[in-house]
Design an enzyme around this catalytic site. Structure first.
Site, PDB file in Angstrom:
ATOM      1  N   SER A  30       0.833  -1.197   0.000  1.00 43.87           N
ATOM      2  CA  SER A  30       0.000   0.000   0.000  1.00 43.87           C
ATOM      3  C   SER A  30       0.876   1.259   0.000  1.00 43.87           C
ATOM      4  CB  SER A  30      -0.969  -0.044   1.193  1.00 43.87           C
ATOM      5  OG  SER A  30      -1.922   0.965   1.113  1.00 43.87           O
ATOM      6  N   ASP A  82      -4.877   8.510  -0.321  1.00 49.98           N
ATOM      7  CA  ASP A  82      -5.044   8.892   1.073  1.00 49.98           C
ATOM      8  C   ASP A  82      -5.405  10.358   1.267  1.00 49.98           C
ATOM      9  OD1 ASP A  82      -4.310   6.297   1.734  1.00 49.98           O
ATOM     10  OD2 ASP A  82      -2.188   6.812   1.797  1.00 49.98           O
ATOM     11  N   HIS A 117      -4.367  -0.379  -4.584  1.00 48.02           N
ATOM     12  CA  HIS A 117      -5.793  -0.660  -4.372  1.00 48.02           C
ATOM     13  C   HIS A 117      -6.635  -0.190  -5.559  1.00 48.02           C
ATOM     14  CE1 HIS A 117      -4.474  -1.154  -0.189  1.00 48.02           C
ATOM     15  NE2 HIS A 117      -4.075   0.101  -0.185  1.00 48.02           N
TER      16      HIS A 117
END
Length: 235
Positions: free
Chosen positions: A122, A137, A159
């Site tokens: 990630s 984010d 993702h």
């Protein structure tokens, strides 16, 4: 000299932390008794100690010890002396800020380029690219720079989600956001779907995990790239 695994995620649906990729990690870190863990991204705001304990529990299953970088007084020296390094996911803005504040972004990049085995998941994968600009984010803190490790010649969108044609959500898709990025930037972006990773050996980059990756380039339609494809020349 590079020896890197760049994984979209640490956990796939229904699995335990790192479970899906542990066989790969056992081989990747086969010469390591201890791996240095960088917990700076702090998912859900957990402490460095809590995050390190979580990583240690997973690595114990393959008989490898974990030591948190926050336990060292000289973090740059800890990186240079590490047998292997793992940077976990969480908030990329916080991770990058901490790497700069501790003055170890360059040391980490050089150590990885010199062959120390590295795992990113990630946020720890996003920082492998040229910049962190394709993170998903929230900007909870402002890093000194968006430039990151540059151990691969493109950016990562971890993702990566395909548009859900059944969803009633009217917000922007991930593809829309990446097109917006390319209005002002020319860096290629590779969308890694959950459960997939990049294997980097020396300068060879291969897509792994059984899934296709989605490539975004300026002024071009997105391209699906098959599992096991060599994307070494992507830049």
């Amino acid at each position: 000299m590079k020896n890197i695994i760049i994984a979209s995620t640490s956990t796939i649906h229904g699995g335990a932390y790192l479970e899906y990729i542990l066989p790969e990690l056992s081989s990747h870190f086969k010469d390591c008794k201890t791996v240095l863990f960088i917990p700076y991204a702090r998912p859900s705001g957990i402490s460095h100690d809590e995050y390190t304990a979580k990583a240690a529990a997973a690595f114990a299953k393959i008989n490898i010890a974990i030591k948190g970088i926050h336990e060292f007084e000289d973090t740059a020296e800890a990186i240079k002396n590490a047998e292997g390094i793992f940077t976990g996911g969480g908030n990329t803005f916080l991770l990058v800020t901490q790497l700069y504040q501790n003055k170890i972004m360059s040391a980490l990049s050089e150590t990885i380029k010199n062959g120390t085995p590295y795992l990113g998941t990630s946020a720890g994968s996003v920082i492998c690219g040229l910049s962190m600009q394709n993170t998903n984010d929230m900007p909870i803190i402002y890093p000194p720079s968006f430039q990151t490790l540059a151990v691969i010649p493109f950016n990562i969108n971890a993702h990566y989600l395909d548009p859900d044609t059944q969803s009633k959500h009217m917000g922007e898709t991930r593809e829309t956001r990446l097109k917006e990025f390319h209005v002002f930037n020319s860096i290629p972006v590779l969308g890694l779907r959950e459960g997939s990773w990049l294997e980097v050996r020396n300068n060879k980059i291969i897509i792994k995990g059984g899934l296709q990756a989605r490539l975004f380039m300026p002024n071009e339609a997105p391209l699906e790239i098959d599992n096991n494809s060599d994307i070494t020349d992507l830049k």
